[in-house]
Structures are given as structure tokens and as C-alpha cells.
Scaffold this motif. Structure first.
Motif, PDB file in Angstrom:
ATOM      1  N   UNK A  87       0.816  -1.220   0.000  1.00  0.00           N
ATOM      2  CA  UNK A  87       0.000   0.000   0.000  1.00  0.00           C
ATOM      3  C   UNK A  87       0.847   1.267   0.000  1.00  0.00           C
ATOM      4  N   UNK A  88       2.015   1.215   0.651  1.00  0.00           N
ATOM      5  CA  UNK A  88       2.818   2.442   0.696  1.00  0.00           C
ATOM      6  C   UNK A  88       3.339   2.799  -0.685  1.00  0.00           C
ATOM      7  N   UNK A  89       3.805   1.810  -1.417  1.00  0.00           N
ATOM      8  CA  UNK A  89       4.292   2.069  -2.773  1.00  0.00           C
ATOM      9  C   UNK A  89       3.148   2.526  -3.671  1.00  0.00           C
ATOM     10  N   UNK A  90       2.015   1.859  -3.535  1.00  0.00           N
ATOM     11  CA  UNK A  90       0.848   2.241  -4.345  1.00  0.00           C
ATOM     12  C   UNK A  90       0.419   3.673  -4.021  1.00  0.00           C
ATOM     13  N   UNK A  91       0.333   3.952  -2.726  1.00  0.00           N
ATOM     14  CA  UNK A  91      -0.121   5.270  -2.292  1.00  0.00           C
ATOM     15  C   UNK A  91       0.817   6.378  -2.728  1.00  0.00           C
ATOM     16  N   UNK A  92       2.105   6.102  -2.647  1.00  0.00           N
ATOM     17  CA  UNK A  92       3.097   7.085  -3.054  1.00  0.00           C
ATOM     18  C   UNK A  92       2.985   7.354  -4.556  1.00  0.00           C
ATOM     19  N   UNK A  93       2.798   6.286  -5.324  1.00  0.00           N
ATOM     20  CA  UNK A  93       2.627   6.415  -6.770  1.00  0.00           C
ATOM     21  C   UNK A  93       1.428   7.320  -7.088  1.00  0.00           C
ATOM     22  N   UNK A  94       0.306   7.038  -6.445  1.00  0.00           N
ATOM     23  CA  UNK A  94      -0.919   7.803  -6.726  1.00  0.00           C
ATOM     24  C   UNK A  94      -0.736   9.263  -6.323  1.00  0.00           C
ATOM     25  N   UNK A  95      -0.169   9.488  -5.158  1.00  0.00           N
ATOM     26  CA  UNK A  95       0.013  10.861  -4.679  1.00  0.00           C
ATOM     27  C   UNK A  95       0.906  11.654  -5.631  1.00  0.00           C
ATOM     28  N   UNK A  96       2.022  11.062  -6.011  1.00  0.00           N
ATOM     29  CA  UNK A  96       2.954  11.771  -6.878  1.00  0.00           C
ATOM     30  C   UNK A  96       2.340  12.052  -8.243  1.00  0.00           C
ATOM     31  N   UNK A  97       1.723  11.014  -8.803  1.00  0.00           N
ATOM     32  CA  UNK A  97       1.129  11.146 -10.132  1.00  0.00           C
ATOM     33  C   UNK A  97      -0.013  12.177 -10.119  1.00  0.00           C
ATOM     34  N   UNK A  98      -0.825  12.134  -9.091  1.00  0.00           N
ATOM     35  CA  UNK A  98      -1.976  13.042  -9.019  1.00  0.00           C
ATOM     36  C   UNK A  98      -1.507  14.490  -8.868  1.00  0.00           C
ATOM     37  N   UNK A  99      -0.499  14.713  -8.024  1.00  0.00           N
ATOM     38  CA  UNK A  99       0.010  16.068  -7.818  1.00  0.00           C
ATOM     39  C   UNK A  99       0.658  16.598  -9.096  1.00  0.00           C
ATOM     40  N   UNK A 100       1.420  15.734  -9.752  1.00  0.00           N
ATOM     41  CA  UNK A 100       2.050  16.111 -11.004  1.00  0.00           C
ATOM     42  C   UNK A 100       1.005  16.517 -12.040  1.00  0.00           C
ATOM     43  N   UNK A 101      -0.014  15.675 -12.153  1.00  0.00           N
ATOM     44  CA  UNK A 101      -1.075  15.907 -13.142  1.00  0.00           C
ATOM     45  C   UNK A 101      -1.851  17.178 -12.821  1.00  0.00           C
ATOM     46  N   UNK A 102      -2.092  17.406 -11.540  1.00  0.00           N
ATOM     47  CA  UNK A 102      -2.915  18.546 -11.132  1.00  0.00           C
ATOM     48  C   UNK A 102      -2.221  19.883 -11.380  1.00  0.00           C
ATOM     49  N   UNK A 103      -0.921  19.839 -11.619  1.00  0.00           N
ATOM     50  CA  UNK A 103      -0.215  21.103 -11.864  1.00  0.00           C
ATOM     51  C   UNK A 103      -0.726  21.810 -13.116  1.00  0.00           C
TER      52      UNK A 103
END
Ligand code: C2E
Ligand code: MG
Ligand code: MG
Ligand code: MG
Length: 285
Positions: A87-103
Motif C-alpha cells: 500500500x505504501x508504494x501504491x499510495x506514493x505512486x498515486x500521490x505523486x502522479x496526481x500532484x504532477x497531473x494537477x499542476x
């Protein structure tokens, strides 16, 4: 007697259970590979201002297309990720990708779901800080959604975790409120920036007086603590009107938009911007 013995043996050795375990292991392995390969997608669902019906944010929802099987629901694979240490790897992936995309969407807020398994880690706030820095997104645009399960067991550590996150400038929302063991006490002591009312509470408000009263009471409670409220699972215009009357300031649901790929969000934003320009011109004329 023989039958009884047979039944007893069945509970000790059940081939079907072996098959289940085998399938679960296979699923876990596939999921591990998907995470390592960055093979997860994120869908974004609009968050809508109840008064203007403008899109003001999106919620990131992870999607997995399992090779040879097709899409698997996060309701299925998130719990497996939780129990298998993924879950930590998955969660980190989602957080990073979502923040990047939201820029690319400066006018939108971005909400990301956080599992108890991530939240529990004392280093969680550190890696959130790291992702914020890395992706250069403004902290105040980011909301982390947490559910209540873990909080009941560890109120002390939960409070600390929320404090650390809020110190970074991100918002923390209580997700799925009203679906489980929610209590007034939690709302007070944890300092949530927002609560999201579970779809199960919204679903039948037009058909059932009792459901409607439950929803009204829940929203009133949050509002008495000055906590803004999002209603999830809005599927009809009537529901949208009703929950706004009851005091929800943000709406989410299929009526306004299903979770969709990032470029569809971009398209919507461009349409909204164009409509604004047109309105301004018409008003000026
Ligand atoms: P959630 O955070 O409460 O997300 C809302 C869920 O309700 C989403 O399901 C969304 O597709 C669905 N939904 C939204 N509007 C409607 C509606 O009008 N009608 C109906 N019937 N459903 C609606 P989804 O995407 O299947 O996700 C299910 C749950 O899985 C999420 O519930 C969340 O708890 C978890 N999840 C999803 N993505 C992530 C993630 O990246 N990390 C973690 N930890 N959990 C996630
Ligand atoms: Mg959520
Ligand atoms: Mg929810
Ligand atoms: Mg949910």
C-alpha cells in the motif's frame, strides 16, 4: 458417523480454499508488478461547487487493468495491497502522479485517498512533504482523504498524524462519513478540514424520510462544528438540489461526472473557461 468425519475433514482441507489462496497470491503478484512497472492509472472525478455547479476540484481514484483479466475494482485490490505491504508504494505512486497531473489545472484542488496503512507510518508526513516539493504543487491545493477505521483504534496517533499533515499546509478530509462507526467525538478532536458524507447516506434521501432526516442531522452536526461538507454519490439533479438545501457546499457523483482520464478533465476546464469568457462578453454588451 462417516458423513460427520467427512465434513470435519472438509473444514481441514478444502480444495476450494486452496484455489482461493492461489488466486489471491497470483493477484498480489500481478499487483506488485503493476506497481513496480508504474502500470496503474488514475481516474479523476469532478468535485462541484454546490452553488455555482462549477468544477472546483477532482478526486484521484486509482485504476488497475489486470493483464489477462481486465479492470479490477479498488474495493478489491486496495485491501489486498493493505495486507501485503504494497500500500505504501501504491499510495506514493498515486500521490505523486496526481500532484504532477494537477499542476496543469491551477484552478482545481486535488484530493487523494490515503489508506490507514500509509497513515499509520510515522514517516508519512515526511513523504508527503517530499512529494509536494518534488512536484512543486501548492500544499493548500491538496486534500488527503482518510477513513475512520484506524482512528478508532489509535486516536492519539491519528491526532498527531493529522497535525503533522496540517502543518505542511495540506487539508485533511474525513471520507465515507456515516458509513461505519462515525462519531461526533472524532469530528471534534481531530480537526478535519472537511467531511465527505458517504454515498449510502445520500442514496435514498428522496424516497425515505428517515434517510433524509439522517442526512440532514449529519450535515447539521458538521456545520455546527464549522466543518464544510461534501456529498458523495449524487446521481440525480433532485439529490443535488436537496443536499445543497441541507447545507453541503460541494457535490460529487455520476450526475456531474464519472471518474475520467485526465485529458477529459482538461477538456472540461477549457470548456468552462470558454463559457466564462462568453458570459463576460455578453454581460459587457
Ligand atoms: P471513495 O474514496 O469513497 O471514492 C468514491 C467512490 O464512489 C469511487 O469508487 C467512485 O467511483 C464512486 N462514485 C462516485 N460517484 C458515484 C455515484 O454517483 N454513484 C456510485 N454508485 N458510485 C459513485 P471507486 O473508484 O471504485 O473507489 C472505491 C474506493 O476505493 C474509494 O472510495 C477509496 O476508498 C478506494 N480508493 C480508490 N482509489 C484509491 C487510492 O488511490 N488509494 C486508496 N488508499 N484508496 C483508494
Ligand atoms: Mg475518497
Ligand atoms: Mg468516500
Ligand atoms: Mg468509499
Amino acid at each position: 458417523k462417516a458423513k460427520e468425519a467427512g465434513r470435519a475433514r472438509m473444514t481441514l482441507y478444502d480444495p476450494a480454499m486452496d484455489a482461493d489462496r492461489g488466486e489471491r497470491n497470483a493477484l498480489e503478484l500481478d499487483l506488485r508488478m503493476a506497481i513496480e512497472g508504474g502500470d496503474l492509472q488514475i481516474a479523476y472525478q469532478p468535485l462541484i461547487d454546490a452553488a455555482t455547479h462549477e468544477m472546483t476540484g477532482v478526486e484521484a481514484l486509482v485504476r488497475w487493468n489486470r493483464p489477462g483479466h481486465g479492470p479490477v475494482s479498488p474495493e478489491v485490490f486496495i485491501p489486498i495491497a493493505e495486507t501485503s505491504g504494497l500500500i505504501e508504494a501504491l499510495g506514493l505512486f498515486v500521490l505523486r502522479k496526481a500532484c504532477e497531473t494537477a499542476k496543469q489545472w491551477p484552478e482545481l484542488r486535488i484530493s487523494v485517498n490515503v489508506s490507514p496503512g500509509q497513515f499509520r507510518n510515522p514517516a508519512f508526513a515526511d513523504y508527503v512533504r517530499y512529494v509536494l516539493k518534488q512536484t512543486e504543487i501548492e500544499a493548500k491545493r491538496v486534500t488527503l482523504e482518510v477513513t475512520e477505521g484506524y482512528m478508532i483504534q489509535n486516536p492519539q496517533r491519528t491526532r498527531q498524524a493529522i497535525e503533522r499533515l496540517k502543518a505542511l499546509g495540506v487539508k485533511v478530509a474525513l471520507d465515507d462519513f456515516g458509513s461505519g462507526f462515525s462519531s461526533i467525538g472524532y469530528l471534534r478532536q481531530f480537526g478535519f478540514d472537511r467531511i465527505k458524507i458517504d454515498r449510502s447516506l445520500v442514496m435514498d434521501i428522496l424516497e425515505s424520510d428517515r434517510q433524509r432526516e439522517m442526512l440532514q442531522a449529519t450535515v447539521a452536526l458538521a456545520r455546527s462544528l464549522d466543518i464544510p461538507v461534501t456529498a458523495e454519490g449524487i446521481e440525480t439533479e433532485e439529490q443535488a438540489i436537496a443536499v445543497r438545501l441541507f447545507g453541503c457546499d460541494t457535490l460529487q457523483g455520476y450526475f456531474f461526472g464519472r471518474p475520467m482520464p485526465a485529458d477529459q478533465i482538461t477538456e472540461r476546464l477549457m470548456q468552462a473557461r470558454a463559457a466564462k469568457v462568453t458570459t463576460r462578453r455578453t454581460n459587457a454588451a
